[in-house]
Enzyme design. Structure first.
Site, PDB file in Angstrom:
ATOM      1  N   ASP A  10      43.031  33.077  20.512  1.00 55.65           N
ATOM      2  CA  ASP A  10      44.476  32.967  20.787  1.00 55.65           C
ATOM      3  C   ASP A  10      45.372  33.719  19.791  1.00 55.65           C
ATOM      4  O   ASP A  10      46.371  33.155  19.295  1.00 55.65           O
ATOM      5  CB  ASP A  10      44.898  31.485  20.844  1.00 55.65           C
ATOM      6  N   LYS A 111      42.455  30.676  29.435  1.00 55.14           N
ATOM      7  CA  LYS A 111      42.256  29.225  29.547  1.00 55.14           C
ATOM      8  C   LYS A 111      43.618  28.567  29.640  1.00 55.14           C
ATOM      9  O   LYS A 111      44.630  29.179  29.276  1.00 55.14           O
ATOM     10  CB  LYS A 111      41.507  28.706  28.321  1.00 55.14           C
ATOM     11  N   CYS A 156      42.962  25.041  18.823  1.00 48.44           N
ATOM     12  CA  CYS A 156      42.062  25.872  19.625  1.00 48.44           C
ATOM     13  C   CYS A 156      40.865  26.376  18.834  1.00 48.44           C
ATOM     14  O   CYS A 156      39.767  26.472  19.375  1.00 48.44           O
ATOM     15  CB  CYS A 156      42.852  26.985  20.296  1.00 48.44           C
TER      16      CYS A 156
HETATM   17  C1  VGL Z   1      47.112  25.953  20.972  1.00 53.42           C
HETATM   18  C2  VGL Z   1      48.523  24.175  21.083  1.00 53.42           C
HETATM   19  C3  VGL Z   1      48.739  24.403  22.422  1.00 53.42           C
HETATM   20  C4  VGL Z   1      46.206  26.801  20.133  1.00 53.42           C
HETATM   21  C5  VGL Z   1      47.306  26.199  22.303  1.00 53.42           C
HETATM   22  O1  VGL Z   1      45.964  27.972  20.491  1.00 53.42           O
HETATM   23  O2  VGL Z   1      45.727  26.294  19.101  1.00 53.42           O
HETATM   24  N1  VGL Z   1      47.705  24.920  20.375  1.00 53.42           N
HETATM   25  N2  VGL Z   1      48.121  25.429  23.018  1.00 53.42           N
END
Ligand code: VGL
Ligand code: ZN
Length: 212
Positions: A10, A111, A156
């Site tokens: 991410d 995702k 994540c």
């Molecule tokens: C994430 C919170 C919500 C992450 C993704 O990538 O850690 N955290 N969505």
């Protein structure tokens, strides 16, 4: 030789400076990623990335429930932190960071598309109900070991690492390539401890380069 892959979690605009769910020093992970990408490519290793990829009405968004971001609630029967709207499909915020060496990425796995459940891990949704294509891709390429880094440490990255360990991968985490949300100040430190106690090996980038 056993096959290894770098898994970048991410590394998206919304988790970096100016983003909707900006993580402190999130941008600093991109330099670490680019070094590791070169390192892996020089050894013929694969590079893959995950991408948080939500519909605009995703159930993890505080806006959908009329509550403040970072409050706790429940989604699909699971405890859920409600987030600011982030990583909405097709938006700038959902794009991978512009300074990331994206040409070198062999495959990107999205995702979080299902509005009724959140998906922190790059492998499964939070209820382990559905699987992304990542595990099949790694197995197809006979990859048994992962180098993991990215955003955010306490969500994540942590759940990706725990799932990878459960799936049987050897997991190395590059700690200075990770930054956390830290809803509570110790969350990232605790997350690294949880990953290590489940079997991940933690390295700084410098340690990794020296010892491998
Ligand atoms: C994430 C919170 C919500 C992450 C993704 O990538 O850690 N955290 N969505
Ligand atoms: Zn998300």
């Amino acid at each position: 030789m056993k096959q290894r892959a770098l898994l970048l979690v991410d590394l998206q605009n919304d988790f970096c400076a100016g983003g909707a769910l900006a993580v402190a020093e999130g941008d600093s992970t991109v330099d670490v990623a680019n070094v590791l990408i070169e390192w892996c490519k020089a050894r013929g290793e694969a590079v893959v990335a995950s991408q948080d990829w939500h519909p605009a009405d995703h159930g993890s968004f505080a806006s959908q429930h009329g509550v403040e971001p970072f409050t706790q609630g429940e989604l699909d029967g699971l405890p859920q932190t409600f987030w600011p709207d982030h990583c909405i499909q097709q938006t700038e915020g959902a794009q991978l960071h512009p300074l990331l060496n994206q040409k070198a990425i062999d495959a990107v796995f999205q995702k979080g598309e299902n509005p009724v459940i959140d998906s922190y891990s790059a492998f499964f949704d939070n209820g382990h109900r559905q699987k992304t294509a990542l595990d099949a891709w790694l197995r197809h390429h006979e990859i048994v070991e992962l180098i993991v880094m990215g955003l955010a440490t306490d969500y994540c990255v942590k759940y990706t690492v725990l799932d990878a360990l459960q799936l049987g991968y050897t997991v190395n985490v590059i700690t200075d390539g990770c930054r956390g949300v830290n809803v509570n100040p110790q969350d990232s430190a605790q997350a690294f401890m949880d990953m290590a106690s489940e079997g991940a090996t933690l390295y700084t980038l410098a340690d990794w380069q020296e010892t491998q």
